[in-house]
Motif scaffolding. Structure first.
Motif, PDB file in Angstrom:
ATOM      1  N   GLY A   1      -3.663  64.102  44.090  1.00 20.34           N
ATOM      2  CA  GLY A   1      -3.360  63.594  45.428  1.00 20.34           C
ATOM      3  C   GLY A   1      -2.015  62.891  45.495  1.00 20.34           C
ATOM      4  N   ARG A   2      -1.699  62.128  44.455  1.00 22.67           N
ATOM      5  CA  ARG A   2      -0.415  61.431  44.444  1.00 22.67           C
ATOM      6  C   ARG A   2       0.734  62.403  44.253  1.00 22.67           C
ATOM      7  NH1 ARG A   2      -0.486  56.301  40.786  1.00 22.67           N
ATOM      8  NH2 ARG A   2       1.494  56.016  41.839  1.00 22.67           N
ATOM      9  N   LYS A   3       0.522  63.459  43.479  1.00 22.39           N
ATOM     10  CA  LYS A   3       1.562  64.473  43.328  1.00 22.39           C
ATOM     11  C   LYS A   3       1.815  65.176  44.654  1.00 22.39           C
ATOM     12  CE  LYS A   3       1.094  65.679  38.466  1.00 22.39           C
ATOM     13  NZ  LYS A   3       0.745  66.746  37.521  1.00 22.39           N
ATOM     14  N   ARG A   4       0.743  65.482  45.368  1.00 23.64           N
ATOM     15  CA  ARG A   4       0.887  66.151  46.669  1.00 23.64           C
ATOM     16  C   ARG A   4       1.615  65.236  47.654  1.00 23.64           C
ATOM     17  NH1 ARG A   4       0.980  71.024  49.122  1.00 23.64           N
ATOM     18  NH2 ARG A   4       0.128  70.896  51.175  1.00 23.64           N
ATOM     19  N   LEU A   5       1.292  63.942  47.636  1.00 24.13           N
ATOM     20  CA  LEU A   5       1.961  62.982  48.516  1.00 24.13           C
ATOM     21  C   LEU A   5       3.447  62.868  48.180  1.00 24.13           C
ATOM     22  CD1 LEU A   5       0.706  61.322  50.781  1.00 24.13           C
ATOM     23  CD2 LEU A   5       0.770  59.362  49.252  1.00 24.13           C
ATOM     24  N   LEU A   6       3.768  62.896  46.906  1.00 21.29           N
ATOM     25  CA  LEU A   6       5.166  62.857  46.488  1.00 21.29           C
ATOM     26  C   LEU A   6       5.900  64.117  46.928  1.00 21.29           C
ATOM     27  CD1 LEU A   6       7.376  61.358  44.909  1.00 21.29           C
ATOM     28  CD2 LEU A   6       6.571  62.538  42.876  1.00 21.29           C
ATOM     29  N   ARG A   7       5.255  65.275  46.805  1.00 18.97           N
ATOM     30  CA  ARG A   7       5.868  66.523  47.263  1.00 18.97           C
ATOM     31  C   ARG A   7       6.143  66.490  48.761  1.00 18.97           C
ATOM     32  NH1 ARG A   7       6.689  71.692  44.974  1.00 18.97           N
ATOM     33  NH2 ARG A   7       6.686  72.008  47.181  1.00 18.97           N
ATOM     34  N   ILE A   8       5.194  65.954  49.529  1.00 15.99           N
ATOM     35  CA  ILE A   8       5.376  65.851  50.981  1.00 15.99           C
ATOM     36  C   ILE A   8       6.525  64.902  51.291  1.00 15.99           C
ATOM     37  CG2 ILE A   8       4.306  65.018  53.115  1.00 15.99           C
ATOM     38  CD1 ILE A   8       1.648  66.101  52.001  1.00 15.99           C
ATOM     39  N   ALA A   9       6.586  63.784  50.566  1.00 14.88           N
ATOM     40  CA  ALA A   9       7.654  62.808  50.804  1.00 14.88           C
ATOM     41  C   ALA A   9       9.032  63.379  50.474  1.00 14.88           C
ATOM     42  CB  ALA A   9       7.396  61.554  49.974  1.00 14.88           C
ATOM     43  N   LEU A  10       9.106  64.351  49.599  1.00 23.00           N
ATOM     44  CA  LEU A  10      10.386  64.981  49.275  1.00 23.00           C
ATOM     45  C   LEU A  10      10.678  66.197  50.152  1.00 23.00           C
ATOM     46  CD1 LEU A  10      10.270  64.821  45.382  1.00 23.00           C
ATOM     47  CD2 LEU A  10      11.642  63.427  46.911  1.00 23.00           C
ATOM     48  N   GLU A  11       9.642  66.923  50.533  1.00 21.57           N
ATOM     49  CA  GLU A  11       9.841  68.177  51.266  1.00 21.57           C
ATOM     50  C   GLU A  11      10.195  67.939  52.735  1.00 21.57           C
ATOM     51  OE1 GLU A  11      10.043  72.314  51.216  1.00 21.57           O
ATOM     52  OE2 GLU A  11       9.574  71.032  49.520  1.00 21.57           O
ATOM     53  N   VAL A  12       9.588  66.961  53.368  1.00 18.84           N
ATOM     54  CA  VAL A  12       9.829  66.731  54.801  1.00 18.84           C
ATOM     55  C   VAL A  12      11.282  66.340  55.079  1.00 18.84           C
ATOM     56  CG1 VAL A  12       9.202  65.274  56.768  1.00 18.84           C
ATOM     57  CG2 VAL A  12       7.422  66.288  55.362  1.00 18.84           C
TER      58      VAL A  12
ATOM     59  N   PHE B   1       5.385  75.463  53.818  1.00 18.31           N
ATOM     60  CA  PHE B   1       5.072  74.503  52.757  1.00 18.31           C
ATOM     61  C   PHE B   1       3.576  74.240  52.683  1.00 18.31           C
ATOM     62  CE2 PHE B   1       4.352  69.982  51.704  1.00 18.31           C
ATOM     63  CZ  PHE B   1       4.690  70.046  50.365  1.00 18.31           C
ATOM     64  N   VAL B   2       2.947  74.042  53.816  1.00 19.99           N
ATOM     65  CA  VAL B   2       1.520  73.711  53.831  1.00 19.99           C
ATOM     66  C   VAL B   2       0.679  74.887  53.345  1.00 19.99           C
ATOM     67  CG1 VAL B   2      -0.418  73.186  55.358  1.00 19.99           C
ATOM     68  CG2 VAL B   2       1.720  71.932  55.585  1.00 19.99           C
ATOM     69  N   TYR B   3       0.995  76.091  53.806  1.00 20.79           N
ATOM     70  CA  TYR B   3       0.183  77.253  53.470  1.00 20.79           C
ATOM     71  C   TYR B   3       0.769  78.088  52.334  1.00 20.79           C
ATOM     72  CZ  TYR B   3      -2.358  76.087  57.662  1.00 20.79           C
ATOM     73  OH  TYR B   3      -3.096  75.426  58.599  1.00 20.79           O
ATOM     74  N   GLN B   4       1.802  77.597  51.670  1.00 19.42           N
ATOM     75  CA  GLN B   4       2.452  78.284  50.550  1.00 19.42           C
ATOM     76  C   GLN B   4       2.837  79.723  50.908  1.00 19.42           C
ATOM     77  OE1 GLN B   4       3.394  76.944  47.493  1.00 19.42           O
ATOM     78  NE2 GLN B   4       2.987  75.112  48.663  1.00 19.42           N
TER      79      GLN B   4
END
Length: 172
Positions: free
Chosen positions: A6-17, A123-126
């Motif tokens: 979950g934290r990895k996914r949150l970090l990816r979102i924080a970088l991707e947006v 990004f969400v649906y790859q």
């Protein structure tokens, strides 16, 4: 320290947006500069190209310096990358060319929203662009290269070879 999923996914979102937002903003801005701020006006094709180059080629050099395959030419990493930038600059150039002159700001906003939505959806649906899998290509010259190991080694990508700095210390 290993981060949970979950934290990895949150970090990816924080970088991707922010990356997606900056990419579409620079793409529209590059098209705007080519259409309006150049000493001689350009057409829509150079404007689309300038928007694409201005928004994507910085990450190309960052990926090369980090010894990873560049996102913009690799179908095996992440999701759509250059396609939303192409959509943003193309949408703005088309709006500028065919739309009323009073609505240029609206055209830029529409291009930004559409491209950002496409990048976030990918990004969400790859979602990735379709690609040809070279391992299953019957017409590929891989069979010939497998018979000659020296030629096969020379034909491999430099990204397949791990650099000393990226090797795992536990490997022997």
């Amino acid at each position: 320290m290993d981060l949970d999923r979950g934290r990895k996914r949150l970090l990816r979102i924080a970088l991707e947006v922010p990356d997606a937002l900056g990419m579409v903003l620079y793409s529209v801005y590059g098209a705007y500069v080519a259409l309006h701020d150049c000493p001689q006006p350009t057409g829509p094709i150079p404007a689309i190209w300038l928007g694409l180059v201005g928004s994507c080629f910085g990450s190309f050099f960052v990926d090369l310096l980090c010894h990873v395959p560049p996102r913009m030419i690799s179908v095996y990493r992440d999701s759509l990358y250059m396609t939303p930038a192409l959509l943003a600059s193309g949408c703005y150039a088309a709006w500028d060319r065919f739309g009323p002159p009073q609505t240029q700001v609206l055209g830029g906003c529409v291009a930004i929203v559409l491209s950002f939505a496409l990048r976030m959806w990918a990004f969400v649906y790859q979602v990735k662009l379709p690609h040809w899998d070279f391992e299953e290509n019957p017409w590929s010259n891989r069979r010939r290269l497998r018979r000659h190991p020296k030629k096969a080694a020379a034909a491999t990508s430099p990204f397949n070879v791990p650099t000393p700095a990226l090797r795992d210390p536990d490997e022997s």
